[in-house]
Design a protein around this motif. Structure first.
Motif, PDB file in Angstrom:
ATOM      1  N   MET A  57       0.880  -1.175   0.000  1.00  0.00           N
ATOM      2  CA  MET A  57       0.000   0.000   0.000  1.00  0.00           C
ATOM      3  C   MET A  57       0.908   1.212   0.000  1.00  0.00           C
ATOM      4  O   MET A  57       2.035   1.140   0.484  1.00  0.00           O
ATOM      5  N   ASP A  58       0.442   2.325  -0.547  1.00  0.00           N
ATOM      6  CA  ASP A  58       1.279   3.516  -0.453  1.00  0.00           C
ATOM      7  C   ASP A  58       0.418   4.762  -0.333  1.00  0.00           C
ATOM      8  O   ASP A  58      -0.795   4.723  -0.518  1.00  0.00           O
TER       9      ASP A  58
ATOM     10  N   CYS B 264       0.529   9.321   1.068  1.00  0.00           N
ATOM     11  CA  CYS B 264       1.226  10.442   1.717  1.00  0.00           C
ATOM     12  C   CYS B 264       1.243  10.231   3.224  1.00  0.00           C
ATOM     13  O   CYS B 264       2.208  10.548   3.894  1.00  0.00           O
TER      14      CYS B 264
ATOM     15  N   HIS C 117      -6.582   6.480   7.659  1.00  0.00           N
ATOM     16  CA  HIS C 117      -5.406   5.811   7.115  1.00  0.00           C
ATOM     17  C   HIS C 117      -5.225   4.449   7.812  1.00  0.00           C
ATOM     18  O   HIS C 117      -4.987   3.436   7.170  1.00  0.00           O
TER      19      HIS C 117
ATOM     20  N   ALA D 269      -7.537   1.916   6.568  1.00  0.00           N
ATOM     21  CA  ALA D 269      -7.147   1.410   5.242  1.00  0.00           C
ATOM     22  C   ALA D 269      -6.050   0.360   5.415  1.00  0.00           C
ATOM     23  O   ALA D 269      -6.092  -0.720   4.791  1.00  0.00           O
TER      24      ALA D 269
ATOM     25  N   LYS E 292       0.666  17.561  -4.672  1.00  0.00           N
ATOM     26  CA  LYS E 292      -0.499  17.835  -3.832  1.00  0.00           C
ATOM     27  C   LYS E 292      -0.411  19.173  -3.097  1.00  0.00           C
ATOM     28  O   LYS E 292      -1.424  19.767  -2.752  1.00  0.00           O
TER      29      LYS E 292
ATOM     30  N   HIS F  44      -5.496  -0.049  -2.351  1.00  0.00           N
ATOM     31  CA  HIS F  44      -5.725   1.376  -2.106  1.00  0.00           C
ATOM     32  C   HIS F  44      -7.206   1.572  -1.791  1.00  0.00           C
ATOM     33  O   HIS F  44      -8.037   0.756  -2.188  1.00  0.00           O
TER      34      HIS F  44
ATOM     35  N   LYS G 258     -12.278  -0.254   1.369  1.00  0.00           N
ATOM     36  CA  LYS G 258     -13.258   0.822   1.493  1.00  0.00           C
ATOM     37  C   LYS G 258     -12.654   2.021   2.215  1.00  0.00           C
ATOM     38  O   LYS G 258     -12.102   1.883   3.293  1.00  0.00           O
ATOM     39  N   ARG G 259     -12.730   3.183   1.577  1.00  0.00           N
ATOM     40  CA  ARG G 259     -12.266   4.409   2.221  1.00  0.00           C
ATOM     41  C   ARG G 259     -13.155   4.700   3.442  1.00  0.00           C
ATOM     42  O   ARG G 259     -14.365   4.448   3.404  1.00  0.00           O
ATOM     43  N   THR G 260     -12.551   5.189   4.502  1.00  0.00           N
ATOM     44  CA  THR G 260     -13.317   5.507   5.701  1.00  0.00           C
ATOM     45  C   THR G 260     -13.946   6.879   5.540  1.00  0.00           C
ATOM     46  O   THR G 260     -13.234   7.878   5.391  1.00  0.00           O
TER      47      THR G 260
ATOM     48  N   THR H 285     -12.915  13.848   0.194  1.00  0.00           N
ATOM     49  CA  THR H 285     -12.406  14.746   1.231  1.00  0.00           C
ATOM     50  C   THR H 285     -13.458  15.729   1.730  1.00  0.00           C
ATOM     51  O   THR H 285     -13.304  16.319   2.781  1.00  0.00           O
TER      52      THR H 285
HETATM   53  N1  CTP Z   1      -7.709   6.496   3.134  1.00  0.00           N
HETATM   54  C1  CTP Z   1      -8.899   5.918   3.565  1.00  0.00           C
HETATM   55  N2  CTP Z   1      -9.815   6.665   4.248  1.00  0.00           N
HETATM   56  C2  CTP Z   1      -9.594   7.971   4.479  1.00  0.00           C
HETATM   57  C3  CTP Z   1      -8.389   8.602   4.040  1.00  0.00           C
HETATM   58  C4  CTP Z   1      -7.465   7.825   3.373  1.00  0.00           C
HETATM   59  O1  CTP Z   1      -9.118   4.730   3.357  1.00  0.00           O
HETATM   60  N3  CTP Z   1     -10.524   8.667   5.096  1.00  0.00           N
HETATM   61  C5  CTP Z   1      -6.744   5.668   2.413  1.00  0.00           C
HETATM   62  C6  CTP Z   1      -6.490   6.078   0.967  1.00  0.00           C
HETATM   63  O2  CTP Z   1      -7.511   5.613   0.123  1.00  0.00           O
HETATM   64  C7  CTP Z   1      -5.164   5.404   0.711  1.00  0.00           C
HETATM   65  C8  CTP Z   1      -4.449   5.475   2.055  1.00  0.00           C
HETATM   66  O3  CTP Z   1      -5.467   5.791   3.016  1.00  0.00           O
HETATM   67  O4  CTP Z   1      -5.340   4.044   0.382  1.00  0.00           O
HETATM   68  C9  CTP Z   1      -3.318   6.478   2.071  1.00  0.00           C
HETATM   69  O5  CTP Z   1      -3.820   7.687   1.668  1.00  0.00           O
HETATM   70  P1  CTP Z   1      -3.103   9.047   1.396  1.00  0.00           P
HETATM   71  O6  CTP Z   1      -2.339   9.032   0.150  1.00  0.00           O
HETATM   72  O7  CTP Z   1      -2.390   9.563   2.565  1.00  0.00           O
HETATM   73  O8  CTP Z   1      -4.429   9.759   1.226  1.00  0.00           O
HETATM   74  P2  CTP Z   1      -5.498  10.704   1.020  1.00  0.00           P
HETATM   75  O9  CTP Z   1      -6.632   9.982   0.366  1.00  0.00           O
HETATM   76  O10 CTP Z   1      -4.985  11.930   0.370  1.00  0.00           O
HETATM   77  O11 CTP Z   1      -5.898  11.028   2.525  1.00  0.00           O
HETATM   78  P3  CTP Z   1      -6.449  12.390   3.003  1.00  0.00           P
HETATM   79  O12 CTP Z   1      -7.647  12.693   2.148  1.00  0.00           O
HETATM   80  O13 CTP Z   1      -6.807  12.156   4.448  1.00  0.00           O
HETATM   81  O14 CTP Z   1      -5.337  13.369   2.826  1.00  0.00           O
END
Ligand code: CTP
Ligand code: C5P
Length: 387
Positions: free
Chosen positions: A28-29, A31, A39, A42, A67, A113, A140-142, A195
């Motif tokens: 997984m990768d 920021c 995070h 995930a 970003k 991801h 699933k994104r949270t 977001t």
């Molecule tokens: N992720 C998630 N739920 C969230 C935020 C992030 O599941 N509410 C997941 C992303 O889909 C990704 C991992 O965390 O698989 C790392 O995400 P990152 O690159 O840091 O994510 P962003 O999606 O930019 O997180 P944020 O919107 O909080 O900046």
């Protein structure tokens, strides 16, 4: 009882290439800026796709390019991700676009991801290579938590908010902060489904998924710490790492929102109690959390949890409402210890970082949401055409 011979044969089989191959390694990768429980969730789900989890974290340079400025620097972000209990290995300076070479280099079977879309500065899907090679899976994104939202909440905490008269503080405002931000700071009236959403609903299921659910073993040294643990940051992490080195089972008592509000002042906590519970439970040094711990460490609390030692960092200890010392009882029992985290970072300092770079972060938030809205429009028009 199994013979020595068959035991040996079994362990030889365990070492065979076939057996080794069976271990599924997930990549997984991201920021992982201001690592939050979204995070962590995930990563928890990612780990379930296989046996071990490798996490690539992007450098400051890469994030700046694609970003905007991260709140935490790369060393802080590497450390925070390492401390999440489902992570087996952190790969520093991972490329922004996930390549097959990276998966091969770290012997990972596929990439996972969240089900949102991440793009480079010029709008390219960062996972297009692994998607084409069918080495991509989604978790699933949270909903209701994002770095963008947390930054937005902090941007509302201005110096004048800090100086607000205590009587003016409406407790409901603590929970309402994120709603106001989602309506005011991100510009467009239509919200991005990723977001732009700013309401996280904690369920008992989520807490169970994050919790260890284990009792201490007989003879374990049980340590109790209490605090706000707001916006779980590297200072808190360093503290908990040092605390964990002093014992076997670390219990973190989290104060309620009104309690934190009383001793930290207006607009704190930034994260509500349920959000703080999940952030702390995701940390590998924590065994158990008390949800809404009393401010004073009482004899009952110490006896109930069979606490061997109570620790506090070097930050000032605020008195109880009646002016007494919240640690009087453990001190009386000779069970109180000050732990030097070696890290001066506080939640207030993170807010200061953000306020100092306010314009940059506001622009970053706006850009991110606009980009997501464009992707949404594109996906919708594609759906309409095919439907
Ligand atoms: N992720 C998630 N739920 C969230 C935020 C992030 O599941 N509410 C997941 C992303 O889909 C990704 C991992 O965390 O698989 C790392 O995400 P990152 O690159 O840091 O994510 P962003 O999606 O930019 O997180 P944020 O919107 O909080 O900046
Ligand atoms: O401020 P808060 O209540 O969240 O702090 C929780 C615990 O972490 C306290 O014991 C505090 O002293 C400790 N801490 C630390 N180093 C930091 C920040 C907090 O030891 N940089």
């Amino acid at each position: 009882m199994a013979s020595k011979r068959s035991d040996d044969a079994r362990s030889a089989a365990d070492m065979s290439p076939e057996k080794k191959k069976k271990e599924i390694r997930v990549w997984m990768d991201g920021c992982f800026d201001m690592v939050h429980f979204g995070h962590a969730n995930a990563l928890r789900q990612g780990k379930q796709f296989g046996d071990s989890l490798y996490v690539g974290v992007h450098s400051d340079e890469e994030i700046n390019k694609h970003k905007g400025p991260p709140v935490y620097n790369e060393q802080e972000r590497y450390k925070m991700v390492r401390a999440i209990k489902w992570v087996d290995q952190v790969v520093e300076n991972a490329p922004y676009v996930t390549t097959l070479e990276t998966l091969e280099e770290y012997n990972c079977d596929f990439c996972v991801h969240g089900d949102d879309i991440t793009t480079t500065a010029d709008g390219q899907d960062t996972y297009h290579l692994v998607k084409t090679a069918e080495k991509y899976k989604e978790c699933k994104r949270t909903e209701g938590v994002s770095t963008t939202d947390l930054v937005g909440r902090m941007l509302l905490v201005t110096k004048t908010h800090h100086q607000q008269d205590k009587d003016e503080i409406d407790q409901a405002s603590v929970g309402a902060i994120s709603k106001v931000v989602s309506e005011s700071s991100s510009g467009p009236s239509t919200k991005s489904p990723w977001t732009g959403v700013s309401q996280f609903l904690t369920t008992s299921r989520k807490i169970i998924q994050f919790a260890e659910g284990k009792d201490p073993n007989p003879g374990d040294k049980i340590i109790y710490v209490a605090g706000a643990f707001d916006l779980f940051h590297v200072g808190l992490l360093d503290f908990l790492e040092k605390v964990a080195a002093e014992g076997d089972f670390v219990i973190v008592g989290l104060h309620t929102d009104p309690t934190v509000n009383r001793y930290k002042g207006a607009n704190f906590p930034i994260m509500n109690l349920h959000e703080r519970v999940l952030s702390v439970l995701a940390c590998r040094y924590v065994s158990e959390v008390v949800i809404g711990a009393p401010y004073e460490v009482t004899p009952e609390l110490m006896d109930h949890f069979k606490v061997d030692m109570v620790c506090h960092g070097k930050t000032p200890i605020m008195p109880c409402e009646d002016g007494s010392d919240p640690y009087a009882e453990p001190k009386k029992r000779g069970k109180f210890m000050v732990i030097e985290s070696g890290n001066p970072l506080t939640t207030e300092m993170i807010i200061e970082r953000i306020i100092k770079h306010r314009l940059d972060f506001e622009a970053r938030n706006k850009k991110k949401e606009e980009k997501e809205l464009k992707i949404m429009e594109y996906l919708k028009s594609k759906e309409n055409k095919t439907g």
